[in-house]
Design a protein around this motif. Structure first.
Motif, PDB file in Angstrom:
ATOM      1  N   GLY A 249       0.813  -1.207   0.000  1.00  0.00           N
ATOM      2  CA  GLY A 249       0.000   0.000   0.000  1.00  0.00           C
ATOM      3  C   GLY A 249       0.851   1.263   0.000  1.00  0.00           C
ATOM      4  O   GLY A 249       2.062   1.223   0.230  1.00  0.00           O
TER       5      GLY A 249
ATOM      6  N   ARG B  23      -6.632   8.009   3.603  1.00  0.00           N
ATOM      7  CA  ARG B  23      -7.841   7.328   4.099  1.00  0.00           C
ATOM      8  C   ARG B  23      -9.010   7.568   3.136  1.00  0.00           C
ATOM      9  O   ARG B  23      -9.797   6.656   2.864  1.00  0.00           O
ATOM     10  CB  ARG B  23      -8.183   7.806   5.510  1.00  0.00           C
ATOM     11  CG  ARG B  23      -7.284   7.195   6.575  1.00  0.00           C
ATOM     12  CD  ARG B  23      -7.773   7.487   7.986  1.00  0.00           C
ATOM     13  NE  ARG B  23      -7.753   8.905   8.323  1.00  0.00           N
ATOM     14  CZ  ARG B  23      -6.665   9.570   8.736  1.00  0.00           C
ATOM     15  NH1 ARG B  23      -5.519   8.939   8.860  1.00  0.00           N
ATOM     16  NH2 ARG B  23      -6.757  10.859   9.031  1.00  0.00           N
TER      17      ARG B  23
ATOM     18  N   ARG C 172      -8.757   8.160  -0.115  1.00  0.00           N
ATOM     19  CA  ARG C 172      -8.460   7.367  -1.314  1.00  0.00           C
ATOM     20  C   ARG C 172      -8.810   5.899  -1.082  1.00  0.00           C
ATOM     21  O   ARG C 172      -9.438   5.256  -1.920  1.00  0.00           O
ATOM     22  CB  ARG C 172      -6.978   7.528  -1.668  1.00  0.00           C
ATOM     23  CG  ARG C 172      -6.523   6.672  -2.832  1.00  0.00           C
ATOM     24  CD  ARG C 172      -5.388   5.760  -2.342  1.00  0.00           C
ATOM     25  NE  ARG C 172      -4.944   4.882  -3.396  1.00  0.00           N
ATOM     26  CZ  ARG C 172      -5.188   3.576  -3.407  1.00  0.00           C
ATOM     27  NH1 ARG C 172      -5.878   3.002  -2.455  1.00  0.00           N
ATOM     28  NH2 ARG C 172      -4.751   2.827  -4.385  1.00  0.00           N
ATOM     29  N   ASP C 173      -8.414   5.368   0.064  1.00  0.00           N
ATOM     30  CA  ASP C 173      -8.691   3.965   0.372  1.00  0.00           C
ATOM     31  C   ASP C 173     -10.188   3.698   0.505  1.00  0.00           C
ATOM     32  O   ASP C 173     -10.680   2.660   0.064  1.00  0.00           O
ATOM     33  CB  ASP C 173      -7.974   3.532   1.649  1.00  0.00           C
ATOM     34  CG  ASP C 173      -6.475   3.411   1.463  1.00  0.00           C
ATOM     35  OD1 ASP C 173      -6.004   3.400   0.297  1.00  0.00           O
ATOM     36  OD2 ASP C 173      -5.757   3.339   2.478  1.00  0.00           O
ATOM     37  N   ALA C 174     -10.904   4.635   1.111  1.00  0.00           N
ATOM     38  CA  ALA C 174     -12.355   4.461   1.269  1.00  0.00           C
ATOM     39  C   ALA C 174     -13.043   4.383  -0.091  1.00  0.00           C
ATOM     40  O   ALA C 174     -13.968   3.590  -0.280  1.00  0.00           O
ATOM     41  CB  ALA C 174     -12.941   5.610   2.094  1.00  0.00           C
TER      42      ALA C 174
ATOM     43  N   ALA D 134     -11.424   3.573  -3.028  1.00  0.00           N
ATOM     44  CA  ALA D 134     -10.876   2.429  -3.766  1.00  0.00           C
ATOM     45  C   ALA D 134     -11.457   1.105  -3.282  1.00  0.00           C
ATOM     46  O   ALA D 134     -11.600   0.165  -4.054  1.00  0.00           O
ATOM     47  CB  ALA D 134      -9.356   2.411  -3.642  1.00  0.00           C
ATOM     48  N   HIS D 135     -11.794   1.035  -2.008  1.00  0.00           N
ATOM     49  CA  HIS D 135     -12.311  -0.199  -1.417  1.00  0.00           C
ATOM     50  C   HIS D 135     -13.724   0.035  -0.879  1.00  0.00           C
ATOM     51  O   HIS D 135     -14.078  -0.442   0.201  1.00  0.00           O
ATOM     52  CB  HIS D 135     -11.381  -0.668  -0.291  1.00  0.00           C
ATOM     53  CG  HIS D 135      -9.953  -0.758  -0.709  1.00  0.00           C
ATOM     54  ND1 HIS D 135      -9.494  -1.715  -1.574  1.00  0.00           N
ATOM     55  CD2 HIS D 135      -8.878   0.028  -0.419  1.00  0.00           C
ATOM     56  CE1 HIS D 135      -8.196  -1.537  -1.780  1.00  0.00           C
ATOM     57  NE2 HIS D 135      -7.810  -0.482  -1.101  1.00  0.00           N
ATOM     58  N   GLY D 136     -14.514   0.773  -1.638  1.00  0.00           N
ATOM     59  CA  GLY D 136     -15.842   1.211  -1.208  1.00  0.00           C
ATOM     60  C   GLY D 136     -16.778   0.074  -0.860  1.00  0.00           C
ATOM     61  O   GLY D 136     -16.682  -1.031  -1.379  1.00  0.00           O
ATOM     62  N   ARG D 137     -17.661   0.376   0.034  1.00  0.00           N
ATOM     63  CA  ARG D 137     -18.703  -0.544   0.465  1.00  0.00           C
ATOM     64  C   ARG D 137     -20.029   0.211   0.475  1.00  0.00           C
ATOM     65  O   ARG D 137     -20.062   1.417   0.672  1.00  0.00           O
ATOM     66  CB  ARG D 137     -18.423  -1.042   1.883  1.00  0.00           C
ATOM     67  CG  ARG D 137     -17.072  -1.688   2.055  1.00  0.00           C
ATOM     68  CD  ARG D 137     -17.255  -3.072   2.632  1.00  0.00           C
ATOM     69  NE  ARG D 137     -16.008  -3.694   2.997  1.00  0.00           N
ATOM     70  CZ  ARG D 137     -15.263  -4.417   2.172  1.00  0.00           C
ATOM     71  NH1 ARG D 137     -15.612  -4.551   0.929  1.00  0.00           N
ATOM     72  NH2 ARG D 137     -14.165  -4.991   2.580  1.00  0.00           N
TER      73      ARG D 137
ATOM     74  N   CYS E 166     -16.941  10.289   2.877  1.00  0.00           N
ATOM     75  CA  CYS E 166     -16.198  10.636   1.659  1.00  0.00           C
ATOM     76  C   CYS E 166     -16.813  11.843   0.974  1.00  0.00           C
ATOM     77  O   CYS E 166     -16.109  12.739   0.522  1.00  0.00           O
ATOM     78  CB  CYS E 166     -16.158   9.456   0.690  1.00  0.00           C
ATOM     79  SG  CYS E 166     -15.030   8.161   1.203  1.00  0.00           S
TER      80      CYS E 166
END
Length: 159
Positions: free
Chosen positions: A33, A64, A66-68, A70-73, A98
């Motif tokens: 990462g 954080r 970007r990660d949220a 990129a790995h969205g839920r 976000c």
């Protein structure tokens, strides 16, 4: 949102660029990462980031974000509040964290912070104080005795 994401991508791309320049085994951290890449380069350059202060604090928030994305839920948002009958209900729809981050002020802070961090790493690596000067292409031009010019350009790999 686009400005924030592109700023995060800029930071990661620079880490990849600097990692290839400084470390011969960069392919190992490249699969890691962004935070791990940054840790490896900070260790190599003798930088001790303080994530309680800017620009490191801004970087932590940006990564954080970007990660949220990129790995969205999926999220179910509920909000109860009183609004005027004259208001458009759409203006009062709940927003994810976000979405709340997507402000012009946050985009400006991220840009300023990432530019400062990249410039600092660039200087610390002995590469000068203008990491953005040459843009995305690295060029070399030479002139032979016959006056014929040779031009070579290298563009970054866009995997």
């Amino acid at each position: 949102m686009g400005a924030l994401l592109l700023t995060a991508f800029t930071f990661e791309a620079y880490l990849n660029h600097l990692g290839e320049h400084l470390l011969s085994l960069w392919s190992y951290p490249e699969r890691r990462g962004v935070e791990k890449k940054y840790d490896v380069l900070c260790d190599a350059l003798g930088i001790a980031p303080d994530f309680s202060r800017r620009p490191y604090q801004t970087l932590g928030q940006l990564l954080r974000f970007r990660d949220a994305l990129a790995h969205g839920r999926s999220e179910i948002l509920e909000e109860t509040k009183m609004i005027s009958v004259r208001d458009d209900p759409e203006r009062h729809s709940p927003r994810t964290r976000c979405e709340e981050c997507c402000t012009l002020q946050n985009a400006r802070l991220a840009k300023i912070g990432v530019e400062a961090l990249i410039t600092g790493m660039h200087e610390r690596a002995g590469l000068g104080d203008h990491p953005f000067k040459s843009g995305m292409t690295e060029s070399h031009i030479s002139v032979s005795e016959q006056g014929v010019r040779s031009h070579k350009a290298r563009k970054p790999d866009r995997r």
